[in-house]
Every structure is written in structure tokens, then in C-alpha cells.
Scaffold this active site. Sequence first.
Site, PDB file in Angstrom:
ATOM      1  N   GLU A  46       0.809  -1.232   0.000  1.00 21.15           N
ATOM      2  CA  GLU A  46       0.000   0.000   0.000  1.00 21.15           C
ATOM      3  C   GLU A  46       0.835   1.272   0.000  1.00 21.15           C
ATOM      4  OE1 GLU A  46      -3.278   0.012   2.753  1.00 21.15           O
ATOM      5  OE2 GLU A  46      -4.151  -1.758   1.818  1.00 21.15           O
TER       6      GLU A  46
ATOM      7  N   GLU B 209      -5.134  -8.603  -0.111  1.00 30.08           N
ATOM      8  CA  GLU B 209      -5.972  -8.334   1.072  1.00 30.08           C
ATOM      9  C   GLU B 209      -7.403  -8.082   0.629  1.00 30.08           C
ATOM     10  OE1 GLU B 209      -4.644  -5.257   3.804  1.00 30.08           O
ATOM     11  OE2 GLU B 209      -2.558  -5.876   3.529  1.00 30.08           O
TER      12      GLU B 209
HETATM   13  C1  BGP Z   1      -4.616  -2.327   4.923  1.00 28.89           C
HETATM   14  C2  BGP Z   1      -3.262  -2.674   5.475  1.00 28.89           C
HETATM   15  C3  BGP Z   1      -3.255  -3.719   6.539  1.00 28.89           C
HETATM   16  C4  BGP Z   1      -4.502  -3.835   7.349  1.00 28.89           C
HETATM   17  C5  BGP Z   1      -5.778  -3.601   6.608  1.00 28.89           C
HETATM   18  C6  BGP Z   1      -6.991  -3.365   7.458  1.00 28.89           C
HETATM   19  O1  BGP Z   1      -4.647  -0.959   4.629  1.00 28.89           O
HETATM   20  O2  BGP Z   1      -2.416  -3.103   4.449  1.00 28.89           O
HETATM   21  O3  BGP Z   1      -2.065  -3.592   7.254  1.00 28.89           O
HETATM   22  O4  BGP Z   1      -4.409  -3.489   8.642  1.00 28.89           O
HETATM   23  O5  BGP Z   1      -5.709  -2.502   5.734  1.00 28.89           O
HETATM   24  O6  BGP Z   1      -6.994  -2.052   7.925  1.00 28.89           O
HETATM   25  P1  BGP Z   1      -7.229  -1.670   9.421  1.00 28.89           P
HETATM   26  O7  BGP Z   1      -6.229  -2.406  10.208  1.00 28.89           O
HETATM   27  O8  BGP Z   1      -7.045  -0.195   9.469  1.00 28.89           O
HETATM   28  O9  BGP Z   1      -8.618  -2.080   9.708  1.00 28.89           O
END
Ligand code: BGP
Length: 472
Positions: A165, A370
Amino acid sequence: MLHKKLKPFPQDFLWGASTSAYQVEGANLIDGKGPSCQDIKEIPEGTSDLTVCADHYHRYQEDIALMAEMGFKVYRFSISWTRLIPEGTGEVNPKGIEFYNNIIDECIKHDIIPLVTMFHFDMPAALDARGSWGNPESVDWFLNFAKVMYENYGDRVKYWLTINEQNMLTLVGPVIGTLHLPEGCTNELREIYQQNHHMLVAQAKAMALCHEMLPEAKIGPAPNISLVYPASCKPEDNLAAQNYNAVRNWLYLDMAVYGVYNNLVWAWLEENDATPTFAPGDEEALKNGRADFIGFNYYNTATCEASEGDEEMRSDADQQTARGESGMFKGYRNPHLPTTEFGWEIDPMGFRATIREMYSRYRLPMIVTENGLGAYDKLTEDGKIHDQYRINYLRTHIEQIQLAISDGAEMMGYCPWSAIDLISTHEGMVKRYGFIYVDRDEFDLKTLNRYRKDSFYWYKKVISTNGDDLTD
Ligand code: BGP
């Protein structure tokens, strides 16, 4: 497009799930690991620090065995830079090398392919103090780290992801705890896009080095891609959507695939006196970095409307909520989409639209790195977690992958977030995503025992039928 018959998932489709080092491992200053920017950031109020997380560092064998029980073909995890090289450059930490050797070997023992993210939000604190990605030397720091990983793990790791990201580091760095602004910075936009430029060059050089050192391996980026919808069919809103698509999405993929800056983004940066400075050789380096595939994270789409150029933009944006850029676009809440308990919109159909658009632009195989639902899961007294909402989310998204495959897109695999409960970027431990429940609260570490959620059993069946049976 309505299909009379859907194409099946490819036979070698890579089903699995993802984690990241700083969110799952814990042991953040143990066995020689140096601090990263995540360890020195101000922890958001009411949320856990990163000392224990899911304690994956000590329990990886049990965790990988559970992944194997689900039938994982692939496990996406990240390597902590400061576990390997505590100061970011210089001395390598043998215990750090050993830990990832163990993780990789454990995966292979269970016939799980390791998919390694090289950088997931955790710049070494020692390098943060030297300007982080704003320092032109950051390109070489990262390249050295890449070389250490290729040398140590390249014999077994065949799939690499560069920077997780990067677009979110650039767009919402403060939320993730990564933005480093030098004192007295007068043009924040220029500073941020100079850092972004260094990351782009670092990524390109790391891809070229991978091809040189590990000719058998494949490497790609891992941005967070959300197709942007216009808030209405007003032509102004459509232009705004194109602008945000360019700033949020295509800048990163145009570079990873074609090695060039997106023209809309470049024009916007010029307009704001914020174009990055190229070091000698950068242009060539960007051209030489070639992605073999695209990894991407998808949680939902974004929607925006035109910006008149003088309005206040919201200040609470995170990865999945669009803020706005004066004169370019303004974030808009899509009234047609439901939201999660944490306010993120849910748009399975937008997943298909995103995949279609990406494939028609880039024509590379894609893997979802993801996708998932953060929720307040509850452990019942008899040790169950009834997360039907997560099953619904995942099922509707997997259905859309199959539709996208039937539309002609080339999909390699699916790694939802997350394999196991871990700490969220800014909303703590209680925002859970995993198939495996970890018995701990925000501050009370409890037993840290693992429990199989309902989604665990469901996903196991999905994998065993190669996506044919998505029913409960
Ligand atoms: C993405 C990231 C992750 C993860 C996920 C969920 O942006 O790559 O590291 O955490 O989102 O987001 P959050 O943890 O803010 O709910």
C-alpha cells in the site's frame, strides 16, 4: 455482462490469507530486533501497543499448522526490516534471519507457498531519524535490505511483493503512523511526493535486482486499489472520479507496469509546484523495474464528486475513506452501499469492476493480497465464534472474482486479510479480521489461545472445492 456459464477458478489458484509482521508477530524488541517507526509512533488512544500482538513470533508453528488445516496453498506475510537489520543498514541480525527461515520452512513443510511482502509500513526507526523515505539514500537502504532477503530466502521464496500500500503511505501516512515530515517543511505536497518518488525508484530497483539475482522468481507491487465512482452522471463528477482514480490507483500501477508517471497526477503536481526531483538514472531505473504480476488489496470502492477548489476537506480520512484534494475531487459517501461496524463501505460488485478495469489497463495476472471484514467478534462460552457476517462478506467477494474471471481477467489467487486476528493499523485488537481467533483483548492478554471461527470451517470447504462450493 450476464454469463450463462461461469468459468471455474484455475486449478492452481492460490487460496490463502495475509498478515504483516508488525501487526501479528509481537516480540517487537526481542532477539535483536531494532525498533521500527511503528514501535516509536504514538499509539492511538484506547488501542494496544505492538509488544505482543498475536504472539505469532512464538506461536508460528501452531498458526501455520492451522493454516494448513484450512488447506492454504499460500501464506502472505511480511518480513520486518528491523528484525533482519536492526538499524536498517549495516549489521544483520542472525536471529532475525533464522526466524524467517523458520517461517518459510514451516510453510514449505505444509506445502504452503510463501508469498513475501518486503515492506509493510515498518521503516526502521534509525532510518526514520535520517529522514525516512524523504532521504534520497532511502533507495539504497531498501535495495540493500532487498539483497539480504534475496540472498537468504531466494532459494525458497518464488513470489515477492515490494511495498504494501504505497498509495496509502502517501495519501494517509499519519493514520498509519508512517509520515515523516522534516522540520520547517513549506510544501507538504512536494515533500510527500518526493518520498513517494523514492519509494517508486526503490521498488523499481528491487524488482530489477530480483530478476537479476533470482531469475525464477516473480515480483509485483501491492497497492490498495479501489475503483473510484463518480457521485453522479454530472460530467464534472466524472472528471473528479478520473482525477481520484489517477491519484489513488493508476499512479502506482502505471509506474509498476510501464515505468512512467501517470500524466494526470504529473499535471496536478506541476500545478502545485510539487513535482519530485529525479536523481540521475531514476528515469531509466523506473523503466527497468518490471512487475511480473500485480498484487492488490481491495476493501471497497471509493466515490467522489467535483471539487470547486475552495471547500474544506474532511480530516478523518483513512485507507478506505476518501478525503479530497482541492480542485481535483472531493470524497463522497456512497448512499447505495452498506458499511461495516467500523464504517467502511461494502461493495462486492465494485470488486469485479476494479478487477476488470485493472486487467484492461495492465494485462498482467493478479493476486488479491488483502480483502476482508473487520468486526467485533465474540468468543462464546463453548469456544465458538459465529462470524456469519464475515462469511457473507467473503462469499460475495469470491463470487465476484469468479465473475471477473468469466469476464476474461487473469486471477492467480486470493489472500484475504487476515489469516489470524492481529492489531489493526489504528483501531486496535478489537477490530478483528482473522479466520483464527486469538484469545486476548485490547489490553488484557488473556491466554492468547487460538480458536477456529465459523469462517475457518467455511473457508476450508471453499478451498477444498476450489471455490465451487461457497455455501455455508
Ligand atoms: C490495509 C493494510 C493492513 C490492514 C488492513 C486493514 O490498509 O495493508 O495492514 O491493517 O488494511 O486495515 P485496518 O487495520 O485499518 O482495519
